[in-house]
Motif scaffolding. Sequence first.
Motif, PDB file in Angstrom:
ATOM      1  N   HIS A   1      -7.002  -1.046   0.512  1.00 22.18           N
ATOM      2  CA  HIS A   1      -7.506   0.004  -0.105  1.00 22.18           C
ATOM      3  C   HIS A   1      -8.669   0.765   0.604  1.00 22.18           C
TER       4      HIS A   1
ATOM      5  N   ARG B   1      -5.252   3.312  -7.581  1.00 25.90           N
ATOM      6  CA  ARG B   1      -5.318   2.197  -6.855  1.00 25.90           C
ATOM      7  C   ARG B   1      -6.064   1.070  -7.468  1.00 25.90           C
TER       8      ARG B   1
ATOM      9  N   ASP C   1       0.954  -1.175  -0.020  1.00 25.74           N
ATOM     10  CA  ASP C   1       0.113   0.092  -0.023  1.00 25.74           C
ATOM     11  C   ASP C   1       0.659   1.204   0.136  1.00 25.74           C
TER      12      ASP C   1
ATOM     13  N   ASP D   1      -0.518   3.193  -3.169  1.00 26.32           N
ATOM     14  CA  ASP D   1      -1.767   4.083  -2.897  1.00 26.32           C
ATOM     15  C   ASP D   1      -1.045   5.649  -2.846  1.00 26.32           C
TER      16      ASP D   1
END
Length: 474
Positions: A256, A290, A201, A205
């Motif tokens: 997410h 994402r 992540d 992200d």
Amino acid sequence: MTTEAPLAPHPDRLLPADPETRAIARALYRSVRDLPIISPHGHTDPSWFAENQPFPDPASLFIIPDHYIFRMLYSQGVPLEELGVPRIDGGWTETDTRRIWRRFAENFHLLRGTPSRMWLDYAFHDILGVTERLSPTNADRIYDQIDAQLKRPEFLPRALFERFRIEALATTENPLDDLRHHRAIRASGWGGRVVTAFRPDNVTDPEHPRFAEDLPELGRITGEDVGNWDGYLAALRNRRRYFIEQGGATSTDHGHPTAHTENLPQEEAAALYGRIAAGQASAADAERFRGQMLTEMARMSLDDGLVMQIHPGALRGQNPAVTDSFGEAKGDDWPSSTEYVRALKPLLNAFGNERALTIILFTLDETTYSREIAPLAGHYPALRIGPAWWFHDSPEGMKRFREQVTETGGFYNTVGFNDDTRAFFSVPARHDLSRRIDCGFLAKLVAEHRIDQDEAFAVAEDLAYNLVKAAYRL
């Protein structure tokens, strides 16, 4: 002299109250109670098993790192500083662990009826031999008892790993981790299987707090040019291979905010990444990126065999007074409404029919179990249903999960149990709770003549052991 209330968890706890159904559940539970534990996803610290040093004092083990516990106490006005939770600005927080334990004991009643209380009762009684319920009057005595136990060789991390009958345990690391602890475990000659899971992540992200500083580091440690799309993807493939080779990884994990996916033409994806890498992305760009990266991760999983976990729907850092003072994962996170059918369609159009791919889908939005998640997993070969997670990792949450997903997804599109914990002593407690709930659910089906008893025994073993081992390739 005050007589303390005994701590003696009932052997039939969580089993059905109806005598006939309870008898069936008892037999089912006895058949799976002592099966090995597969813990395929969690947040225990691999250094525990690499260094095999004694666990610290009771407060440092059970209170300071456990947001399940201090979240409840905070809601009743107990300052986090008094529970030893460190401030990110270096401000005062209690460091006397005995005082922290006493404060906890004063408020132990706040956990009545919660899964945290059940996990603690199991750890105190079944693991540490405590026979009194914690209270303000016995807090020091129980502190000393637990503290003395933790210093004994049989309570070292590796000894407990074996005592808990853990066959495999997965930790979770970000792509920049050097996996030194995992390498040390493997080099030590100890037979316990501790593997890592790849959690990217922070570099997939754009709205992750560390994205801007971690993206260049990803390029540095891989030797790839992350200034362009192809180099960025190559860097992620590089780290996935590293996690497989150096940490025994069998899975990835993606936390997410939504389940949104994209499957953009590569030229469009490259242009989107260009804006991301340059720090010029809008919020809409971040969401699209994402989504694209979930599809790219699925594509990579087809190549390297890593099982893919998607954990969407957590609103993190809801209370800035807590997050700004104490940092992330301090109890101010919330479940949120999450849509799956339309959100996953681009990914599923591309890879949902791939039998070689396994995508395990979790939710914090229980309303989607029967409407979206179970029907999706009941159709697409690549999809599996992750168990009740986080806020729903509770007796009632597990019951709702089985009731809502079984009719459409069945048992065999689920993946057993996943403890997802930072608290090592709660691992056997959580698995025991899950096995009791599943056996109660199966016993009800037998009592209602919906499945035969021999089938219930087979399913109980599958839910406790076989499904998770197969799904996570452990």
